[in-house]
Design an enzyme around this catalytic site. Structure first.
Site, mmCIF file in Angstrom:
data_model
loop_
_atom_site.group_PDB
_atom_site.id
_atom_site.type_symbol
_atom_site.label_atom_id
_atom_site.label_comp_id
_atom_site.label_asym_id
_atom_site.label_seq_id
_atom_site.Cartn_x
_atom_site.Cartn_y
_atom_site.Cartn_z
ATOM 1 N N GLU A 147 3.277 -6.436 -2.966
ATOM 2 C CA GLU A 147 3.814 -7.347 -1.941
ATOM 3 C C GLU A 147 3.123 -7.131 -0.599
ATOM 4 O O GLU A 147 2.802 -8.090 0.113
ATOM 5 C CB GLU A 147 5.319 -7.114 -1.814
ATOM 6 C CG GLU A 147 5.982 -7.807 -0.638
ATOM 7 C CD GLU A 147 7.090 -6.971 -0.035
ATOM 8 O OE1 GLU A 147 7.118 -6.844 1.214
ATOM 9 O OE2 GLU A 147 7.907 -6.427 -0.789
ATOM 10 N N HIS A 148 2.850 -5.885 -0.239
ATOM 11 C CA HIS A 148 2.163 -5.579 1.011
ATOM 12 C C HIS A 148 0.735 -6.113 1.016
ATOM 13 O O HIS A 148 0.269 -6.660 2.017
ATOM 14 C CB HIS A 148 2.133 -4.066 1.235
ATOM 15 C CG HIS A 148 3.374 -3.523 1.870
ATOM 16 N ND1 HIS A 148 3.392 -2.961 3.127
ATOM 17 C CD2 HIS A 148 4.649 -3.461 1.426
ATOM 18 C CE1 HIS A 148 4.614 -2.573 3.429
ATOM 19 N NE2 HIS A 148 5.400 -2.856 2.400
ATOM 20 N N HIS A 198 6.352 -3.339 -4.994
ATOM 21 C CA HIS A 198 6.435 -3.306 -3.536
ATOM 22 C C HIS A 198 5.054 -3.133 -2.920
ATOM 23 O O HIS A 198 4.736 -3.751 -1.890
ATOM 24 C CB HIS A 198 7.363 -2.171 -3.104
ATOM 25 C CG HIS A 198 7.504 -2.035 -1.630
ATOM 26 N ND1 HIS A 198 6.829 -1.080 -0.904
ATOM 27 C CD2 HIS A 198 8.236 -2.739 -0.725
ATOM 28 C CE1 HIS A 198 7.144 -1.198 0.367
ATOM 29 N NE2 HIS A 198 8.000 -2.189 0.510
ATOM 30 N N GLU A 223 -3.079 0.765 3.098
ATOM 31 C CA GLU A 223 -1.670 0.405 2.918
ATOM 32 C C GLU A 223 -0.838 1.593 2.438
ATOM 33 O O GLU A 223 0.388 1.590 2.603
ATOM 34 C CB GLU A 223 -1.562 -0.756 1.930
ATOM 35 C CG GLU A 223 -0.349 -1.645 2.161
ATOM 36 C CD GLU A 223 -0.342 -2.272 3.549
ATOM 37 O OE1 GLU A 223 0.774 -2.528 4.067
ATOM 38 O OE2 GLU A 223 -1.427 -2.505 4.119
ATOM 39 N N GLU A 262 6.879 3.488 6.079
ATOM 40 C CA GLU A 262 8.085 2.719 5.772
ATOM 41 C C GLU A 262 9.103 3.600 5.040
ATOM 42 O O GLU A 262 10.310 3.513 5.282
ATOM 43 C CB GLU A 262 7.728 1.507 4.919
ATOM 44 C CG GLU A 262 8.921 0.630 4.570
ATOM 45 C CD GLU A 262 8.548 -0.554 3.707
ATOM 46 O OE1 GLU A 262 9.473 -1.230 3.218
ATOM 47 O OE2 GLU A 262 7.340 -0.805 3.509
#
Length: 493
Positions: free
Chosen positions: A107-108, A104, A177, A184
Site C-alpha cells: 500500500e505504501h 501494508h 519505505e 509508523e
C-alpha cells in the site's frame, strides 16, 4: 493509513442490478412497523419516528459487472464533489507468518511512481485538481480511494488504475519505505489503545493470520522483497475480488465505460496460478498481560467471541453495543447517561474511559469492552462490566432497547453523511455481502430487535462463554481468568 477497521452474481457481460425494489419493500416494512408501534399503548417511548417515507427517496445503488468480474457500484447525487475507490478483498489475514506485513508494505509503495507517472507527477497531478489520494489496509480489506471535483472524476479513476496496475516497485523505493514503516510502527506502539487491540487479536485468534498485526513484525519489514510484493499482487489483486465504488456527482454509465477501459485488463484469476487460502479463525480463551508498574493507568480489553458480518446476530449485537455504551471522563454527564454500565463506572469513578466494541469479520468477530482505569479500581471495573453484560441475559427493559435502537439508527445515518462515507459503505458491503444493504433494510432489521432478541443473543454470546484478555500497565489487581470465567454466569435458585 491504518484502520483497526450473499448473493451470487451471475454474468457473461456487463450487467446492472436494480436495487430499487428492495428499497421500496424494506421501507414499506419500516412504515408498517412504525404504524404498529404508534398504535400500541404499551410502548414505553412516545411514537413519532415516522421517517420511513423519506427512506423511499434515497438514491438507488447501481451495480454493474465487467466481463472480467470486477464490479462497479455507484450512488449518484447532486454533490459538486465525488469519491471513488477501489476496494479489494484482501488484507493481512491473507498473509502467512513469513509474509505478514506485505499488504501494508505494498500500500505504501503504490504512491512512489508508476511506469506512466513519476512520484512527483502523481503528487502534482493530484494537487492540480485539488484532490485527495490515499489508501489504507485492514485485516480483511485493502482500499485505494480518491476525492475530487465531479468534473475530475475520470482523472481520479485513471490515477487509481495507474497506481494499482503500473507501480514500478523500484528497489530504492522499497529500501526507503522500510524506514517509513518502522517509524509508523513506533508511532502505533506509542498508543496503548492500538497495542492493546493488537494483543487482543493475538490472544483471541492465537497462531492464526487474524491474530497477526497489520504492519507485521520488524523482521519481516526488514526482509520483504520485490518478489514478495509482485507475488502478492499476482495472487490477490484480481478482478473478481475488486469493487470500484463511487458516490457524489458521478454518472454510473460514464464510470462503467472508464472502468472497462482502465480496469479491463485486470486478470480474473491469479496470474501465478496460486490458490487463495484464508486461514480459519478459531477463538481461543487466552490472556496476554504485560505488567508495567511505571505506567500510571491500566489498559484492559476483555472480549467474547462475536458474530460474523453475515450472521443474523450481527444487528442485535450492534444494538447491545449501543445499549452498553461508551464514555470517558472528558465528557460531562457520565453519571446521568442512560447506559447502566456507564452510569455505574462513572458514578464510582472505577475507570477514566470505557468503550464497548463490536468487531465483525467474514467468519467470526469480537465483542467486548476496553477500559482505562487506576490499578486499584481495575478489578471493580471488570466485575461491573461482566455483571452488566450477563444482566442482559435475564433482565433488560423495552425502554432500554428502544433507546439503543434509536441511537443506533442515528449513528447509521450520520455515518453516511458524505460522499467518502457512502463510497466506503458501498465498497465494503459488496465485498462482504455481495450486495448493498439499503438504509431502509438496515432500519427494518434494527426495528425488528426487541428485548427478547437481546436476551437471547446475550445468552448465546455472553452466558458461560470463554473470554480473551489483553492488558498492560499496573495490572497487579486484575483478576485471573478463572475468576473472570466465573462471572460470566449467575447461580440462581
Amino acid at each position: 493509513q491504518r484502520r483497526v477497521h450473499g448473493t451470487h452474481l451471475f454474468f457473461s457481460s456487463t450487467i446492472r442490478v436494480d436495487m430499487w425494489r428492495p428499497v421500496r419493500s424494506a421501507a414499506s416494512a419500516v412504515l408498517r412497523a412504525q404504524r404498529r408501534s404508534a398504535s400500541s399503548q404499551s410502548s414505553p417511548l412516545p411514537p413519532g419516528y415516522a421517517f420511513g417515507k423519506s427512506l423511499l427517496n434515497v438514491p438507488q445503488t447501481k451495480v454493474s459487472v465487467l466481463p472480467n468480474g470486477m464490479r462497479v457500484a455507484t450512488e449518484e447525487g447532486f454533490s459538486e464533489t465525488a469519491t471513488v475507490g477501489v476496494f479489494i478483498d484482501t488484507g493481512s489475514r491473507y498473509e502467512t507468518a513469513a509474509t505478514n506485513g506485505t499488504a501494508h508494505f505494498l500500500e505504501h509503495l503504490t504512491f512512489k511512481g508508476t511506469s506512466r507517472r513519476s512520484r512527483k507527477q502523481l503528487e502534482m497531478e493530484v494537487e492540480d485538481i485539488g484532490g485527495h489520494l490515499n489508501a489504507y489496509t485492514s485485516r480483511e480489506q485493502t482500499v485505494y480511494y480518491a476525492k475530487a471535483f465531479k468534473q475530475d472524476t475520470a482523472q481520479a479513476v485513471d490515477l487509481l488504475a495507474d497506481i494499482l496496475q503500473n507501480s514500478k516497485l523500484e528497489p530504492a523505493a522499497i529500501e526507503a519505505e522500510r524506514d517509513v514503516i518502522l517509524q509508523e510502527m513506533e508511532s502505533v506502539e506509542s498508543s496503548e489503545e492500538e497495542v492493546i487491540f493488537d494483543r487482543l487479536h493475538e490472544a483471541a485468534f492465537k497462531d492464526s493470520s487474524l491474530g497477526r498485526t497489520i504492519l507485521g513484525p520488524v523482521d519481516n519489514i526488514l526482509k520483504i522483497s520485490r518478489q514478495d510484493l509482485t507475488n502478492y499482487i499476482d495472487t490477490h489483486y484480481t478482478a473478481d475480488r475488486m469493487v470500484l465504488a463511487a458516490s457524489g456527482g458521478i454518472k454510473h454509465e460514464e464510470l462503467v465505460k472508464s472502468a472497462e477501459k482502465l480496469f479491463g485488463n485486470v486478470p480474473a484469476a491469479p496470474r501465478n496460478g496460486a490458490t487463495v487460502v484464508r486461514e480459519p479463525a478459531v477463538f481461543s480463551s487466552t490472556e496476554i498481560r504485560i505488567r508495567n508498574d511505571d505506567m500510571e493507568k491500566a489498559h484492559v480489553a476483555l472480549a467474547f467471541k462475536g458474530a460474523s458480518w453475515k450472521s443474523a446476530d450481527s444487528i442485535p449485537l450492534m444494538v447491545i453495543q449501543t445499549l452498553l455504551g461508551s464514555w470517558d471522563q472528558s465528557l460531562s454527564g457520565g453519571k446521568n447517561m442512560s447506559s447502566r454500565l456507564v452510569h455505574r463506572i462513572a458514578d464510582g469513578s472505577y475507570a477514566d474511559k470505557i468503550a464497548t466494541f463490536n468487531t465483525h469479520y467474514n467468519d467470526t468477530g469480537l465483542f467486548g469492552v476496553y477500559f482505562v482505569a487506576n490499578p486499584k479500581t481495575a478489578h471493580d471495573a471488570v466485575e461491573i462490566t461482566l455483571n452488566e453484560m450477563v444482566r442482559l441475559c435475564f433482565r433488560v427493559s423495552e425502554e432500554e432497547v428502544e433507546r439503543a435502537k434509536n441511537q443506533l439508527k442515528t449513528q447509521l445515518l450520520l455515518n453516511l453523511d458524505g460522499t467518502s462515507q457512502i463510497a466506503e459503505d458501498i465498497g465494503r458491503q459488496l465485498l462482504t455481502y455481495g450486495r448493498r444493504l439499503t438504509v431502509a433494510e438496515l432500519v427494518a432489521r434494527i426495528d425488528s430487535v426487541d428485548m427478547h432478541t437481546v436476551r437471547q443473543v446475550a445468552q448465546t454470546y455472553f452466558y458461560d462463554q470463554e473470554t480473551a484478555l489483553a492488558a498492560t500497565g499496573p495490572i497487579y489487581g486484575l483478576p485471573d481468568m478463572n475468576w473472570i470465567r466465573r462471572r460470566t454466569y449467575w447461580l440462581r435458585y
